[in-house]
Design an enzyme around this catalytic site. Structure first.
Site, PDB file in Angstrom:
ATOM      1  N   TYR A   1       0.864  -1.188   0.000  1.00 44.39           N
ATOM      2  CA  TYR A   1       0.000   0.000   0.000  1.00 44.39           C
ATOM      3  C   TYR A   1       0.897   1.233   0.000  1.00 44.39           C
ATOM      4  O   TYR A   1       1.881   1.310   0.742  1.00 44.39           O
ATOM      5  CB  TYR A   1      -0.885   0.020   1.258  1.00 44.39           C
TER       6      TYR A   1
ATOM      7  N   GLU B   1      -3.742   7.506  -3.791  1.00 41.91           N
ATOM      8  CA  GLU B   1      -3.594   6.205  -3.149  1.00 41.91           C
ATOM      9  C   GLU B   1      -3.365   5.120  -4.185  1.00 41.91           C
ATOM     10  O   GLU B   1      -4.134   5.017  -5.138  1.00 41.91           O
ATOM     11  CB  GLU B   1      -4.898   5.935  -2.380  1.00 41.91           C
TER      12      GLU B   1
END
Ligand code: GDP
Ligand code: MN
Length: 387
Positions: free
Chosen positions: A109, A197
């Site tokens: 991530y 993101e």
């Protein structure tokens, strides 16, 4: 404002973030063409909606042939996809993105967000990619790495290396990670983004980092100077009432009760909703007409609020400073006459030209329910919505 995954990938690619080769499609036939064009032997077909959680909901499909690409496209297009982020109604899939499938060795991530506490852009990373970062933060907070960027000096290489090392990225992956982090940071700065993101940022079997998903949210207040971003706006993903309101310079927020609220200023909106709740009612929405609202603006506000079928009564609460109560009253009278409003309308006016405003409402001969103060207005609106 949000954009689609494929738009975010195309944008990030221009900054040097590696993304799989792909193309957007609006029909199953076009999807097959895109798959042939980008070649390969396995493709991923992805529903483009402004919500995550598509993987678990059937919005991300692996295809082993052009026929399977076409089939997956046909299954997705024109249907509503329900994910844990869309709400029970889901979102209509009108575009899909087809890309060459990656052989994933591991998922990470990587995100950048404006941290309101430190008032700075903060990099957030984790070795646990593919799942919600909020979930990782709850169950394994030690696996969420945060690094704050000083705006005066920008994101430094050593900060990127520190984060990459904490993520467990070594050897050839380290310089790739540094390049990707700096690219996303440059993009967020250039384009006035609030959040960017990549989840997952994947390592493939060739030891290459690649962004398999991308989400970017932009600051609405900066869109006036971000023409390239504005072009990417997809109105189908927004509440049509909010779109219409913003076109008239009004702020509309949809809620789920039965009282429509027309107010000036966000603070007064909060107080109005509190008063309604205190009297046992629930707001259906609130519409902020702002300062200096013309009669036309007030009429538009009434029309937009009434588009919500749940509205049983309207509460107009105006504390006029820059505004003028007589203009507000004129707008309300115009709305009553031109829109054939049948829902009861409770009006509380205070401030500039309040006497003239009240006089206009009274002499109009229309059925306004006037109130002396906010408490009185809220009680009357709740009673009217129930009656
Ligand atoms: P989201 O569920 O809306 O966040 O959609 P993502 O784009 O993140 O996709 C969900 C999951 O699908 C990812 O976490 C991956 O595990 C998987 N996925 C996406 N692209 C590929 C790919 O090219 N190859 C493989 N094997 N899996 C993929
Ligand atoms: Mn994802």
């Amino acid at each position: 404002m949000n954009i689609h995954e494929y738009q975010a990938k195309e944008l990030l690619k221009t900054y040097g973030v590696p993304v799989p080769l792909g193309g957007v499609a609006y029909s199953d036939k076009q999807a097959a063409n895109v798959a042939e064009e980008i070649s390969g032997d396995r493709w991923v077909v992805k529903a483009q909606i402004h919500a995550g959680g598509r993987g678990k909901a059937g919005g991300v499909r692996l295809a082993h042939s052009i026929g399977e690409v076409r089939q997956a496209a046909d299954n997705m297009l024109g249907r509503r996809l329900v994910t844990h982020q869309t709400g029970p109604g889901g979102s209509l899939v009108q575009r899909i993105w087809i890309e060459q499938a990656s052989d994933i060795a591991k998922e990470y991530y990587l995100g950048f967000v404006i941290d309101r506490g430190s008032q700075r852009i903060t990099m957030i990373a984790s070795s646990e990619g593919g799942m919600d970062i909020e979930e990782v933060n709850r169950t394994h907070p030690e696996k969420v790495i945060k690094e704050t960027v000083d705006p005066a000096i920008g994101l430094r290489d050593f900060q990127c290396r520190k984060v990459a090392a904490a993520m467990g990225l070594r050897g050839k992956l380290m310089p790739q990670a540094v390049k990707i982090m700096k690219a996303i940071y440059r993009c967020i700065r250039d384009k006035d983004a609030l959040l960017a993101e990549i989840n997952p940022l994947a390592v493939n079997k060739n030891d290459q980092l690649v962004a398999l998903d991308a989400k970017i949210t932009f600051d609405d207040n900066a869109l006036y100077r971000q023409h390239q971003i504005n072009e990417m706006r997809d109105f189908d993903e927004e509440d049509p009432k909010e779109v219409e309101a913003s076109g008239h310079g009004l702020n509309y927020i949809a809620l789920d009760g039965s009282i429509g609220c027309i107010v000036n200023g966000a603070g007064l909106a909060m107080a109005t909703m509190d008063a309604i709740t205190l009297h046992g009612g629930r707001p259906a929405n609130f519409l902020d007409v702002g300062g200096g609202a013309s009669p036309e603006k007030v009429t538009n506000a009434c029309r937009i609020v009434l588009q919500d079928p749940n509205v049983k009564a309207i509460l107009v609460n105006i504390f006029a400073g820059i505004n003028r109560c007589d203009w507000i009253a004129k707008g309300l009278i115009q709305a009553m006459e031109s829109l054939n409003i049948t829902a009861p309308m409770v009006v509380r006016l205070a401030g500039t030209n309040v006497e003239a405003g009240r006089e206009l409402l009274e002499s109009s001969g229309l059925s306004f329910i006037t109130a002396q103060n906010l408490d009185d207005a809220a009680a009357k609106a709740v009673a009217a919505a129930q009656g």
